[in-house]
Write an enzyme that holds these catalytic residues in place. Structure first.
Site, PDB file in Angstrom:
ATOM      1  N   GLU A  77      -5.143  -0.439  -6.507  1.00 52.09           N
ATOM      2  CA  GLU A  77      -5.410  -1.861  -6.296  1.00 52.09           C
ATOM      3  C   GLU A  77      -6.266  -1.986  -5.035  1.00 52.09           C
ATOM      4  O   GLU A  77      -5.856  -1.539  -3.962  1.00 52.09           O
ATOM      5  CB  GLU A  77      -4.051  -2.541  -6.102  1.00 52.09           C
ATOM      6  CG  GLU A  77      -4.032  -4.021  -6.181  1.00 52.09           C
ATOM      7  CD  GLU A  77      -2.582  -4.550  -6.168  1.00 52.09           C
ATOM      8  OE1 GLU A  77      -1.671  -3.839  -5.690  1.00 52.09           O
ATOM      9  OE2 GLU A  77      -2.387  -5.678  -6.640  1.00 52.09           O
ATOM     10  N   HIS A  81      -4.793   0.219  -2.217  1.00 52.17           N
ATOM     11  CA  HIS A  81      -3.353   0.354  -2.421  1.00 52.17           C
ATOM     12  C   HIS A  81      -3.061   1.311  -3.574  1.00 52.17           C
ATOM     13  O   HIS A  81      -3.316   1.007  -4.731  1.00 52.17           O
ATOM     14  CB  HIS A  81      -2.772  -1.050  -2.717  1.00 52.17           C
ATOM     15  CG  HIS A  81      -1.302  -1.074  -2.916  1.00 52.17           C
ATOM     16  ND1 HIS A  81      -0.672  -1.956  -3.753  1.00 52.17           N
ATOM     17  CD2 HIS A  81      -0.316  -0.308  -2.392  1.00 52.17           C
ATOM     18  CE1 HIS A  81       0.628  -1.741  -3.731  1.00 52.17           C
ATOM     19  NE2 HIS A  81       0.866  -0.743  -2.916  1.00 52.17           N
ATOM     20  N   ASN A 126       2.742  -5.734  -7.015  1.00 50.11           N
ATOM     21  CA  ASN A 126       4.080  -5.949  -6.462  1.00 50.11           C
ATOM     22  C   ASN A 126       4.529  -7.401  -6.602  1.00 50.11           C
ATOM     23  O   ASN A 126       5.708  -7.691  -6.770  1.00 50.11           O
ATOM     24  CB  ASN A 126       4.123  -5.532  -4.990  1.00 50.11           C
ATOM     25  CG  ASN A 126       4.133  -4.022  -4.846  1.00 50.11           C
ATOM     26  OD1 ASN A 126       4.454  -3.316  -5.804  1.00 50.11           O
ATOM     27  ND2 ASN A 126       3.776  -3.527  -3.683  1.00 50.11           N
ATOM     28  N   SER A 171       1.476  -1.814   1.547  1.00 50.39           N
ATOM     29  CA  SER A 171       1.900  -2.466   0.306  1.00 50.39           C
ATOM     30  C   SER A 171       2.335  -3.908   0.537  1.00 50.39           C
ATOM     31  O   SER A 171       2.436  -4.663  -0.415  1.00 50.39           O
ATOM     32  CB  SER A 171       3.006  -1.678  -0.389  1.00 50.39           C
ATOM     33  OG  SER A 171       3.785  -0.962   0.500  1.00 50.39           O
TER      34      SER A 171
END
Ligand code: NAD
Length: 731
Positions: A474, A462, A512, A441
């Protein structure tokens, strides 16, 4: 070939067959609606026809309206799109009312021809609204079929009479989960709920419908008879009053008032309940038009329906042969690896689940067993299915078992050294050609790819936690990632039925990168003395599923500390979040790690149930006398995310704004009513957004600085979807 055809048998039963050309599921278009209307006219006018069955040429009945139609009507209606949409909606009502009245005498209700709907399978949206206008609905006993009106999920409500008919058929109370939550049922449950009339064996579907059509049944609908009373009571009936008051409170509680469709639906139901049926249809059409004219609805339809589907179908897939995965190696059987193994096995992909120790690998596999047990308890799975799914997973420590894998998903500890070693160990068995994906991540893909024998075959996939629930994946391209790896990742995501976005490799990728500033802005406000309840409620009132403080509790404070330390180390003097860290690190020192420690920004009871905000927080960071207004707090929280999305586009991390919007809604629940960050900017307009950023910058700092791209668009009066949308790209 046409979407509807009709044949009449020797007994005088006309069967209208819906079979949308070139689609696996029937969808209603403008042309097909006109065609259905003509066929109904023909059948009603033909003396040889005694009754009609409307059915499907496919194994499902229909998936609903082609929502692109609504957008095109709006566009084609020139200066008066509302009139165009209203006229279109009313034309639909006239057609379905014609089905419902079926030639009966308007005064005596005598005459008319019985019309049955025969549903071989799934019937959604207008695919149920057409049957609701018929006189009897038969469905094949197919437990996998879904029957319902899911329109509310994409920001509209049933506007082809479904709202008015269902409320009159079931009463407002019983209709509410179906309309307000878009609840779907299998045929047996749909019958129990009173939505359909009969469930019959699949091979008897047409015969049963025909038998009924020829039985000279009573066909007048209760609401067309004198003395009709709405089940459960109309609004001014004592029982009805309670229902309507309760529904209004419930809807506002659940939607925080940000979804125009939910409010409009309630209005259509309430106002429609006070007037005769035809008048109620007109009211439904007016509210439907109102919702379609609301920019929120078109943005939601565009992101949650049209663009989500386009991405799932591979809108951004590079040219490459089919990359369907048959055997995946999942390395690391922790929280993420266990979930990745589960969703892969459910999709029928063979899984080798590897961990350093056998008991860790077994524990990872037991996640699938527990998931299937839950399914069995809810009657959604069987013991056989559980055994079959578990049989797909080989939990082991032996890398040799990876032989034959065509994809690897690595989910070991977040550590460059460990990941590099794993990459080498895996490739010693699989060779360099097998696509290797990391679920990191935070670590740069390009950096991790250095451990690979072939960085072209190295990619980021991800997942979000919990893997089985989160819909977004992702996909991250490193500098050297090749097109086959991208195609492989996309084909795999399609197999496991999730929605992909493809982004480039920059710090925190896309999701994120946007969500961290949201969390930070919330925590920063605590430090400033903003009332924590104001922060949390402001977030929810603007449509975020969780306030920033609750979200921090859910993802854990120690993870926040870890990310903050790593970011600071990477950014050095430019690190902008000292104020945030003060609060975060203090919470960490208090050992309040969030939900997992039963203590965080919120207090929790012994069973882990979240109570109110923890009062120790304001003891440490006292609430200031002067509190900001709600909009300021909301704008700080929204712009913190949205400006990151714009920067990601500017920097080329995002290559397609559709991915930016769909990814935001599915990845972290960004205010779905807005259609996503770029849709939100289009709704408020670039000039206002830039002006607001200037104000926020002056008051709160440079993190709100207007990105050059937004400034330029503000100056030119541009919109994101006009400049970067598909139409603009195609031009
Ligand atoms: P975790 O600690 O729950 O699981 C990691 C697993 O890897 C452990 O079972 C461990 O025994 C195993 N492992 C460690 N070294 C190994 C080795 N050399 N060979 C085989 N197995 C080994 O961690 P997690 O939360 O599942 O995260 C795994 C990865 O996914 C990390 O890169 C993390 O950044 C990423 N990720 C996590 C989340 C999240 O919310 N937790 C979300 C997205 C991505």
């Amino acid at each position: 070939m046409t979407d509807f055809t009709m044949k009449t048998d020797t007994d005088g039963v006309a069967t209208i067959i819906w079979d949308t050309v070139g689609k696996s599921m029937n969808v209603m278009s403008r042309d097909s609606m006109a065609l259905l209307s003509d066929l109904i006219d023909d059948a009603l006018a033909d003396d040889a026809v005694k009754g009609i069955i409307i059915t499907s040429g496919k194994d499902t009945f229909a998936g609903g309206m082609d929502l692109n139609v609504l957008a095109s009507i709006r566009q084609e209606s020139g200066d008066n799109p509302a009139q165009g949409l209203f006229d279109f909606t009313m034309a639909g009502h006239h057609m379905l009312r014609k089905v419902e009245r079926a030639g009966m005498d308007p005064k005596t209700n005598k005459g008319g021809k019985p019309i049955a709907a025969a549903l071989p399978g799934t019937a959604l949206g207008i695919g149920l609204e057409v049957p609701l206008a018929c006189h009897r609905i038969f469905a094949a006993d197919n437990p996998k079929a879904k029957i319902g009106l899911p329109e509310i999920m994409v920001g509209i409500f049933p506007g082809a009479g479904g709202t008015t008919r269902l409320v009159r058929k079931l009463g407002a109370m019983a209709a509410s989960p179906l309309l307000l939550e878009g609840k779907l049922n299998n045929p047996q449950k749909a019958k129990a709920a009173g939505v359909i009339d009969e469930v019959v064996p699949a091979d008897e579907l047409l015969a049963k419908a025909k038998e009924w059509v020829l039985s000279e049944p009573k066909i007048v609908k209760p609401w067309d008879e004198k003395g009709y009373k709405m089940p459960g009571g109309a609004p001014y009936h004592p029982a009805g009053f309670m229902t309507f008051v309760g529904a209004s409170a419930m809807v506002n509680g659940k939607t925080q008032g940000v979804y125009p469709a939910a409010k409009a639906l309630l209005s259509a139901v309430y106002e429609g309940a006070l007037v005769p049926f035809d008048q109620a249809l007109k009211i439904e059409a007016r509210w439907f038009t109102n919702v379609l004219m609301n920019p929120s609805s078109s943005a939601m339809i565009r992101s949650i329906f049209i663009n989500k589907e386009a991405l799932e179908k591979g809108a951004n897939r590079p040219e490459a042969p089919d990359q369907k995965v048959s055997k995946v190696g999942v390395i690391g059987a922790g929280m993420m690896g266990a979930g990745i193994a589960l969703v892969s096995a459910l999709a029928g992909i063979q899984v080798v689940l590897i961990d350093a120790k056998q008991d860790a690998a077994d524990k990872g596999k037991s996640y699938t067993a527990a998931y299937m047990d839950k399914g069995i308890a809810r009657k959604k799975a069987t013991e056989e299915k559980k055994e079959a799914v578990l049989g797909m997973i080989n939990a082991t420590t032996d890398y040799a078992a990876l032989e034959g894998c065509d994809l690897i998903v690595e989910a070991v500890f977040e550590d460059v050294g460990i990941k590099a070693e794993v990459t080498k160990n895996v490739q010693a068995v699989t060779g360099p050609d097998c696509i290797f994906a990391t679920n990191t991540s935070t670590l740069p893909i390009t950096e991790l790819a250095k451990a690979s024998a072939d960085p072209e075959k190295f990619i980021g996939i991800h997942f979000f936690s919990p893997v089985d629930k989160m819909l977004l994946v992702e996909i991250i391209k490193g500098k050297e990632t090749g097109s086959v790896a991208v195609a492989k990742a996309l084909d795999y995501v399609r197999q496991i039925k999730k929605t992909p976005i493809v982004v480039n490799d920059e710090r925190f990728f896309y999701a994120n990168r946007c969500i961290i500033p949201y969390i930070n802005e919330g925590i920063r406000m605590v430090k400033e003395g903003v009332e924590p309840a104001l922060i949390e409620n402001a977030a929810k009132l603007v449509g975020m599923p969780l306030g920033p403080l609750q979200l921090t509790d859910e993802t854990s404070i120690d993870l926040g500390v870890k990310i903050a330390k790593a970011t600071k180390a990477a950014m050095g003097d430019e690190y902008p979040n000292e104020a945030v860290d003060e609060v975060l690190f203090w919470m960490f020192d208090q050992e309040r790690l969030g939900r997992k420690s039963n203590s965080g920004f919120y207090a929790y009871d012994d069973k882990g149930k979240r109570q109110g905000l923890w009062d120790g927080l304001t003891a440490q960071y006292p609430v200031a006398d002067d509190q900001p207004d709600l909009t300021t707090v909301q704008h700080r929280l929204l712009f913190a995310q949205v400006l990151e999305a714009v920067r990601a586009l500017e920097e080329g991390v995002l290559e397609d704004i559709r991915e930016g919007d769909v990814g935001a809604i599915l990845g972290w629940g960004f205010a779905p009513w807005s259609g996503g960050p770029f849709s939100w900017l289009d709704i408020i307009g670039a000039p206002y957004a830039a002006e607001r950023c200037d104000q926020l910058t002056a008051e709160f700092g440079d993190r709100f600085k207007t990105p050059d791209l937004l400034r330029e668009m503000a100056d030119k009066g541009q919109e994101f979807y006009k400049r970067f949308g598909q139409a603009a790209k195609a031009a």
